[in-house]
Design a protein around this motif. Sequence first.
Motif, PDB file in Angstrom:
ATOM      1  N   PRO A   1       0.707  -1.246   0.281  1.00  0.00           N
ATOM      2  CA  PRO A   1      -0.198  -0.010  -0.162  1.00  0.00           C
ATOM      3  C   PRO A   1       1.045   1.335  -0.123  1.00  0.00           C
ATOM      4  O   PRO A   1       0.257   2.375  -0.206  1.00  0.00           O
ATOM      5  CB  PRO A   1      -0.760  -0.536   1.274  1.00  0.00           C
ATOM      6  CG  PRO A   1       0.025  -1.197   2.407  1.00  0.00           C
ATOM      7  CD  PRO A   1       0.887  -1.850   1.139  1.00  0.00           C
ATOM      8  N   GLY A   2       2.170   1.535   0.066  1.00  0.00           N
ATOM      9  CA  GLY A   2       3.416   2.608  -0.159  1.00  0.00           C
ATOM     10  C   GLY A   2       3.167   3.075   1.077  1.00  0.00           C
ATOM     11  O   GLY A   2       2.779   2.270   2.732  1.00  0.00           O
ATOM     12  N   SER A   3       3.969   4.352   0.780  1.00  0.00           N
ATOM     13  CA  SER A   3       3.746   5.233   2.572  1.00  0.00           C
ATOM     14  C   SER A   3       4.013   6.267   1.833  1.00  0.00           C
ATOM     15  O   SER A   3       4.667   7.000   1.029  1.00  0.00           O
ATOM     16  CB  SER A   3       5.822   3.889   3.142  1.00  0.00           C
ATOM     17  OG  SER A   3       5.580   5.258   3.820  1.00  0.00           O
TER      18      SER A   3
ATOM     19  N   LEU B   1       9.881   6.905  -4.263  1.00  0.00           N
ATOM     20  CA  LEU B   1       8.886   7.180  -5.202  1.00  0.00           C
ATOM     21  C   LEU B   1       7.876   6.436  -5.777  1.00  0.00           C
ATOM     22  O   LEU B   1       6.616   6.979  -5.440  1.00  0.00           O
ATOM     23  CB  LEU B   1       9.050   7.941  -6.634  1.00  0.00           C
ATOM     24  CG  LEU B   1       8.395   8.766  -7.822  1.00  0.00           C
ATOM     25  CD1 LEU B   1       8.065   9.921  -7.214  1.00  0.00           C
ATOM     26  CD2 LEU B   1       9.377   8.658  -9.033  1.00  0.00           C
ATOM     27  N   ALA B   2       7.815   5.457  -6.157  1.00  0.00           N
ATOM     28  CA  ALA B   2       6.698   4.069  -6.091  1.00  0.00           C
ATOM     29  C   ALA B   2       6.187   4.518  -4.631  1.00  0.00           C
ATOM     30  O   ALA B   2       4.759   4.040  -4.812  1.00  0.00           O
ATOM     31  CB  ALA B   2       8.090   2.648  -6.519  1.00  0.00           C
ATOM     32  N   SER B   3       7.010   3.941  -3.483  1.00  0.00           N
ATOM     33  CA  SER B   3       5.939   4.091  -2.352  1.00  0.00           C
ATOM     34  C   SER B   3       4.794   5.029  -2.313  1.00  0.00           C
ATOM     35  O   SER B   3       3.699   5.259  -2.191  1.00  0.00           O
ATOM     36  CB  SER B   3       6.302   3.577  -1.866  1.00  0.00           C
ATOM     37  OG  SER B   3       5.531   3.822  -0.531  1.00  0.00           O
ATOM     38  N   ARG B   4       5.389   6.117  -2.427  1.00  0.00           N
ATOM     39  CA  ARG B   4       4.322   7.335  -2.536  1.00  0.00           C
ATOM     40  C   ARG B   4       3.390   7.445  -3.066  1.00  0.00           C
ATOM     41  O   ARG B   4       2.135   7.891  -3.143  1.00  0.00           O
ATOM     42  CB  ARG B   4       5.384   8.856  -2.874  1.00  0.00           C
ATOM     43  CG  ARG B   4       6.572   9.112  -1.330  1.00  0.00           C
ATOM     44  CD  ARG B   4       6.969  10.257  -1.600  1.00  0.00           C
ATOM     45  NE  ARG B   4       8.303   9.917  -0.907  1.00  0.00           N
ATOM     46  CZ  ARG B   4       8.763  11.157  -0.405  1.00  0.00           C
ATOM     47  NH1 ARG B   4       7.865  12.365  -0.054  1.00  0.00           N
ATOM     48  NH2 ARG B   4       9.079  10.938   0.687  1.00  0.00           N
ATOM     49  N   ILE B   5       3.472   6.722  -4.782  1.00  0.00           N
ATOM     50  CA  ILE B   5       2.590   7.022  -5.743  1.00  0.00           C
ATOM     51  C   ILE B   5       1.561   6.081  -4.980  1.00  0.00           C
ATOM     52  O   ILE B   5       0.170   6.321  -5.676  1.00  0.00           O
ATOM     53  CB  ILE B   5       3.000   6.849  -7.189  1.00  0.00           C
ATOM     54  CG1 ILE B   5       4.591   7.699  -7.185  1.00  0.00           C
ATOM     55  CG2 ILE B   5       1.967   6.296  -7.825  1.00  0.00           C
ATOM     56  CD1 ILE B   5       4.936   7.012  -8.990  1.00  0.00           C
ATOM     57  N   ALA B   6       2.409   4.792  -4.522  1.00  0.00           N
ATOM     58  CA  ALA B   6       1.421   3.982  -4.359  1.00  0.00           C
ATOM     59  C   ALA B   6       0.285   4.923  -3.065  1.00  0.00           C
ATOM     60  O   ALA B   6      -1.097   4.255  -3.209  1.00  0.00           O
ATOM     61  CB  ALA B   6       2.371   2.394  -3.385  1.00  0.00           C
ATOM     62  N   HIS B   7       0.710   5.012  -2.125  1.00  0.00           N
ATOM     63  CA  HIS B   7      -0.120   5.515  -1.173  1.00  0.00           C
ATOM     64  C   HIS B   7      -0.754   6.608  -1.108  1.00  0.00           C
ATOM     65  O   HIS B   7      -1.932   6.578  -0.559  1.00  0.00           O
ATOM     66  CB  HIS B   7       0.815   6.218  -0.251  1.00  0.00           C
ATOM     67  CG  HIS B   7       0.501   6.828   1.444  1.00  0.00           C
ATOM     68  ND1 HIS B   7      -0.019   8.333   1.257  1.00  0.00           N
ATOM     69  CD2 HIS B   7       0.168   6.462   2.876  1.00  0.00           C
ATOM     70  CE1 HIS B   7      -0.617   8.335   2.391  1.00  0.00           C
ATOM     71  NE2 HIS B   7      -0.230   7.517   2.849  1.00  0.00           N
TER      72      HIS B   7
ATOM     73  N   ARG C   1      -0.669 -11.074  -5.415  1.00  0.00           N
ATOM     74  CA  ARG C   1       0.595 -11.250  -5.479  1.00  0.00           C
ATOM     75  C   ARG C   1       1.431 -10.686  -4.517  1.00  0.00           C
ATOM     76  O   ARG C   1       0.527  -8.896  -3.877  1.00  0.00           O
ATOM     77  CB  ARG C   1       1.786 -10.587  -6.750  1.00  0.00           C
ATOM     78  CG  ARG C   1       1.560 -11.728  -7.539  1.00  0.00           C
ATOM     79  CD  ARG C   1       1.970 -11.584  -8.774  1.00  0.00           C
ATOM     80  NE  ARG C   1       1.681 -12.320  -9.931  1.00  0.00           N
ATOM     81  CZ  ARG C   1       2.474 -12.870 -11.177  1.00  0.00           C
ATOM     82  NH1 ARG C   1       3.621 -11.905 -11.394  1.00  0.00           N
ATOM     83  NH2 ARG C   1       2.859 -14.022 -11.559  1.00  0.00           N
ATOM     84  N   ASP C   2       2.396  -9.857  -3.151  1.00  0.00           N
ATOM     85  CA  ASP C   2       2.784  -9.286  -2.192  1.00  0.00           C
ATOM     86  C   ASP C   2       2.920  -7.793  -3.078  1.00  0.00           C
ATOM     87  O   ASP C   2       3.232  -7.785  -4.405  1.00  0.00           O
ATOM     88  CB  ASP C   2       3.386  -9.982  -1.651  1.00  0.00           C
ATOM     89  CG  ASP C   2       3.708 -10.845  -1.014  1.00  0.00           C
ATOM     90  OD1 ASP C   2       2.680 -11.794  -0.361  1.00  0.00           O
ATOM     91  OD2 ASP C   2       4.397 -11.816  -0.191  1.00  0.00           O
ATOM     92  N   GLY C   3       2.334  -6.800  -2.329  1.00  0.00           N
ATOM     93  CA  GLY C   3       3.065  -5.914  -3.184  1.00  0.00           C
ATOM     94  C   GLY C   3       1.823  -4.873  -4.248  1.00  0.00           C
ATOM     95  O   GLY C   3       1.971  -3.746  -4.626  1.00  0.00           O
ATOM     96  N   SER C   4       0.712  -6.397  -4.378  1.00  0.00           N
ATOM     97  CA  SER C   4       0.088  -5.560  -5.912  1.00  0.00           C
ATOM     98  C   SER C   4      -0.632  -4.052  -5.335  1.00  0.00           C
ATOM     99  O   SER C   4      -1.455  -4.789  -3.909  1.00  0.00           O
ATOM    100  CB  SER C   4      -0.137  -6.287  -6.377  1.00  0.00           C
ATOM    101  OG  SER C   4      -1.509  -7.025  -5.511  1.00  0.00           O
TER     102      SER C   4
END
Length: 318
Positions: A112-114, A119-125, A181-184
Amino acid sequence: MARESFAIGNVRVRAGAARDVELPITRLVTGGDVSLPVRVVHGREPGPVVWVSGAIHGDEVIGVEVIRELIATLKPKEFRGTLVAVPVVNVLGFMAGDRYLPDRRDLNRMFPGSPRGSLASRIAHLFMTEVVAKCEVGVDVHTAADKRANLPQVRGDLDDRRTRELAEAFGAPVMVHARVRDGSLRQAAVEVGAKVLLYEAGEALRFDDESIATGVAGIRRVLAFLDMIEPDPPNELPPSLESRSSGWVRARGTGILNLETRLGAFVETGERLGGLSDTFGKRVRLVRADRSGIVIGLTRAPIVNAGDALVHIAAVER
């Protein structure tokens, strides 16, 4: 009483209206801003809140066209509920024609991001907080990976009653029971209570009419099933075939591949699917089906090495 407006980012969309919203992502080194583009269709009448998304992988362009054609068919004043349409999730990858983000991270493994991560984690969040958290159903559109092609299909947890109903309503040629899948995005959304379908079709960096038309019609059938729009005139679609297991036939040697099968073909165990030749045209090895089922994926690469995935076969009940 008028329906309440829909809040997203720093704007509110009034009932019976559609509005484009830009959700800030980051600033480029050149000083330009990068934003997540969102179209909100907020119906005049109450109903479910649904998202549709494309291009989580930047080279998977079919979802962009599916969503563009879908929203062109919707009339906010006649719409029930709310649709949050995000045609391009991986904006930076999409602009570069690249599956990944500039730091080579796969966005669909970062949910789910942070708010303070990469950058990828922020977009996911951002996507989770501004889109998924407001929705109860989602359809995420994908294509095959580079140098592969997929038969139009939906994937999801077919053991979940509601998800299965949505998959059946979509009406793709095949519906595949798929683990998360984990992280999807699908995993993160399911964990917060959403029902999610993945629509897989076509090739990276390519439009094709069948994949686009099947996607648009399928999402419209899901919206009609949820009573958000009136159903389209019925057509004689066969029920979706159900698959609970699938696997790739892999190359048993190196060579130049000539496939003799196609997407959607039914094959039997041991059936000849093609062959490998050397550079002078001498046949060095045959490719045969290792199971019975329907072909749901193919490689488009003519040159293959031992172990490469060639033909994806899904076991189905015919």
